[in-house]
Design a protein around this motif. Structure first.
Motif, PDB file in Angstrom:
ATOM      1  N   UNK A 295       0.809  -1.194   0.103  1.00 34.91           N
ATOM      2  CA  UNK A 295       0.136   0.209   0.024  1.00 34.91           C
ATOM      3  C   UNK A 295       0.847   1.280  -0.016  1.00 34.91           C
ATOM      4  N   UNK A 296       2.012   0.996   0.835  1.00 31.83           N
ATOM      5  CA  UNK A 296       3.070   2.283   0.750  1.00 31.83           C
ATOM      6  C   UNK A 296       3.351   2.465  -0.803  1.00 31.83           C
ATOM      7  N   UNK A 297       4.106   1.489  -1.253  1.00 30.44           N
ATOM      8  CA  UNK A 297       4.519   1.771  -2.700  1.00 30.44           C
ATOM      9  C   UNK A 297       3.659   2.411  -3.548  1.00 30.44           C
ATOM     10  N   UNK A 298       2.129   1.887  -3.640  1.00 30.90           N
ATOM     11  CA  UNK A 298       1.259   2.475  -4.430  1.00 30.90           C
ATOM     12  C   UNK A 298       0.732   3.929  -4.426  1.00 30.90           C
ATOM     13  N   UNK A 299       0.503   4.263  -2.969  1.00 31.53           N
ATOM     14  CA  UNK A 299       0.104   5.412  -2.650  1.00 31.53           C
ATOM     15  C   UNK A 299       1.231   6.499  -2.306  1.00 31.53           C
ATOM     16  N   UNK A 300       2.488   6.133  -2.012  1.00 28.28           N
ATOM     17  CA  UNK A 300       3.458   7.072  -1.998  1.00 28.28           C
ATOM     18  C   UNK A 300       4.284   7.341  -3.139  1.00 28.28           C
ATOM     19  N   UNK A 301       4.469   6.140  -3.932  1.00 29.28           N
ATOM     20  CA  UNK A 301       5.113   6.317  -5.248  1.00 29.28           C
ATOM     21  C   UNK A 301       4.271   5.519  -6.445  1.00 29.28           C
ATOM     22  N   UNK A 302       3.119   6.068  -6.663  1.00 28.17           N
ATOM     23  CA  UNK A 302       2.430   5.538  -7.810  1.00 28.17           C
ATOM     24  C   UNK A 302       3.263   5.633  -9.198  1.00 28.17           C
ATOM     25  N   UNK A 303       3.400   4.675  -9.956  1.00 26.37           N
ATOM     26  CA  UNK A 303       4.522   4.942 -11.156  1.00 26.37           C
ATOM     27  C   UNK A 303       3.643   4.561 -12.479  1.00 26.37           C
ATOM     28  N   UNK A 304       2.644   3.711 -12.597  1.00 26.20           N
ATOM     29  CA  UNK A 304       1.955   3.639 -14.018  1.00 26.20           C
ATOM     30  C   UNK A 304       1.156   4.750 -14.007  1.00 26.20           C
TER      31      UNK A 304
END
Length: 382
Positions: A295-304
């Motif tokens: 969840x931290x990856x997606x919310x803090x560093x959204x990439x796509x």
């Protein structure tokens, strides 16, 4: 596939031709699926990681319609770790619910079929590949080991039966061995109290139409939890509820998950629900996983670019904007998908490499993975 006319319609002759070809494919698949006395060795397998409850591995689930083949789930791979909540997010029609229905083997057959790939389900002492598991074995898994909280409680509850009868039926079918009617009723009342219904004795004798939306949702959750399943699929469990009831239902799900130590696969298009509930997030678009991570990856560093667009389209407390961002364009036709990145025609971050075929998965970190050409120079594709 037969060629469509400029208006987008098929002639009767073309539709018959597609229908005939589809029947040939589905008849073969159904013949294989309806075999009796299938040896267990055909569908018993091993987990890649024994700490996972479910592993979706290159899953392809198609619907064979008279207009052509709809690739609803087109090579989906992700894991649901034991005791964790995995949020599957994406707009309507991206394949979230079909992925979960594939795990339950509740696809509308013969049109809907798992064509290839594996769904490994960890039962502790055994591991089953659900894609190959026969109907008789699925009857023991569905409800006992894997259960589903359906999207709309009014359509999943029978309007002519009382609440008590419907919950008791689940217990009798899956966990009724050696139990008397009194035992089953006591378990039913216990479940109603467990999901936060104060007047459990009264609700036991009521019909679904006598209850509010939130109460009906609690009943559906009680039915899903009746046999303490290892995996709970929650298909948009809060869509029809107001915000205060939504928060109660999410708290209830979280507490019950910890109490029976099960895993949750939470399907929603609401990023707020995902942020509150999920340990891991899977972002789906047009039948494929475009990004996944913690969840931290997606919310803090959204990439796509699609994930970035989703994040930008949600309101933020304390931030004033004239209007919310909306992703331009529309999802490509699922019957005739392009061979390049499905999001390319809606993307404002394209680079020259995007003219190539569909991008493969890139690892940005140990947990964070994305399918996008913009990261090809950073990491090697897997």
């Amino acid at each position: 596939m037969a060629k469509k006319h400029p208006e987008g319609y098929l002639t009767a002759k073309e539709a018959r031709k597609i229908s005939k070809a589809n029947r040939k494919i589905t008849n073969e698949l159904e013949k294989k699926r309806k075999r009796k006395n299938v040896p267990e060795s055909e569908y018993v397998t091993e987990m890649k990681n024994p700490e996972n409850a479910v592993e979706f591995d290159d899953l392809h689930t198609y619907f064979f319609t008279d207009a052509g083949t709809v690739k609803s789930v087109d090579g989906v791979s992700f894991e649901v770790p034991i005791g964790k909540t995995v949020g599957v997010v994406g707009e309507s029609g991206c394949g979230k619910s079909v992925t979960s229905l594939s795990l339950m083997q509740l696809l509308q057959r013969p049109h809907g079929q798992i064509l290839s790939g594996a769904i490994r389900l960890n039962l502790g002492d055994k591991v089953y590949d659900i894609a190959k598991t026969p109907q008789e074995a699925m009857q023991k898994i569905r409800g006992n080991q894997v259960s589903m909280i359906f999207q709309e409680p009014m359509t999943s509850l029978n309007p002519v039966f009382r609440i008590g009868e419907q919950i008791e039926e689940v217990i009798e079918l899956h966990d009724g061995e050696g139990k008397t009617k009194e035992d089953i009723k006591a378990r039913c009342i216990e479940l109603l109290e467990q999901v936060g219904i104060a007047n459990s004795e009264g609700v036991y004798n009521m019909y679904p139409h006598e209850l509010s939306g939130g109460m009906r949702q609690r009943i559906v959750i009680a039915m899903a939890l009746a046999c303490n399943p290892k995996v709970i699929i929650a298909d948009e469990p809060t869509t029809a509820l107001d915000v205060t009831i939504q928060a109660q239902i999410l708290d209830l799900l979280r507490n019950l998950k910890d109490k029976i130590n099960s895993s949750i696969m939470l399907i929603t298009h609401d990023l707020g629900v995902i942020a509150e509930m999920a340990d891991y997030v899977v972002v789906m678009y047009a039948g494929r996983v475009v990004e996944k991570g913690t969840a931290e990856d997606i919310f803090e560093h959204p990439s796509h670019p699609y994930t970035i667009g989703l994040m930008a389209s949600k309101p933020v407390v304390g931030k004033q904007v004239d209007e919310l961002y909306s992703i331009p364009g529309k999802v490509p036709n699922p019957i005739n998908m392009p061979n390049y990145c499905y999001f390319k025609d809606r993307c404002d971050k394209c680079i020259e490499a995007c003219n190539g075929e569909y991008p493969c998965e890139i690892s940005l970190s140990e947990t964070h993975k994305v399918s996008c050409y913009r990261y090809y120079d950073q990491k090697e594709g897997k």
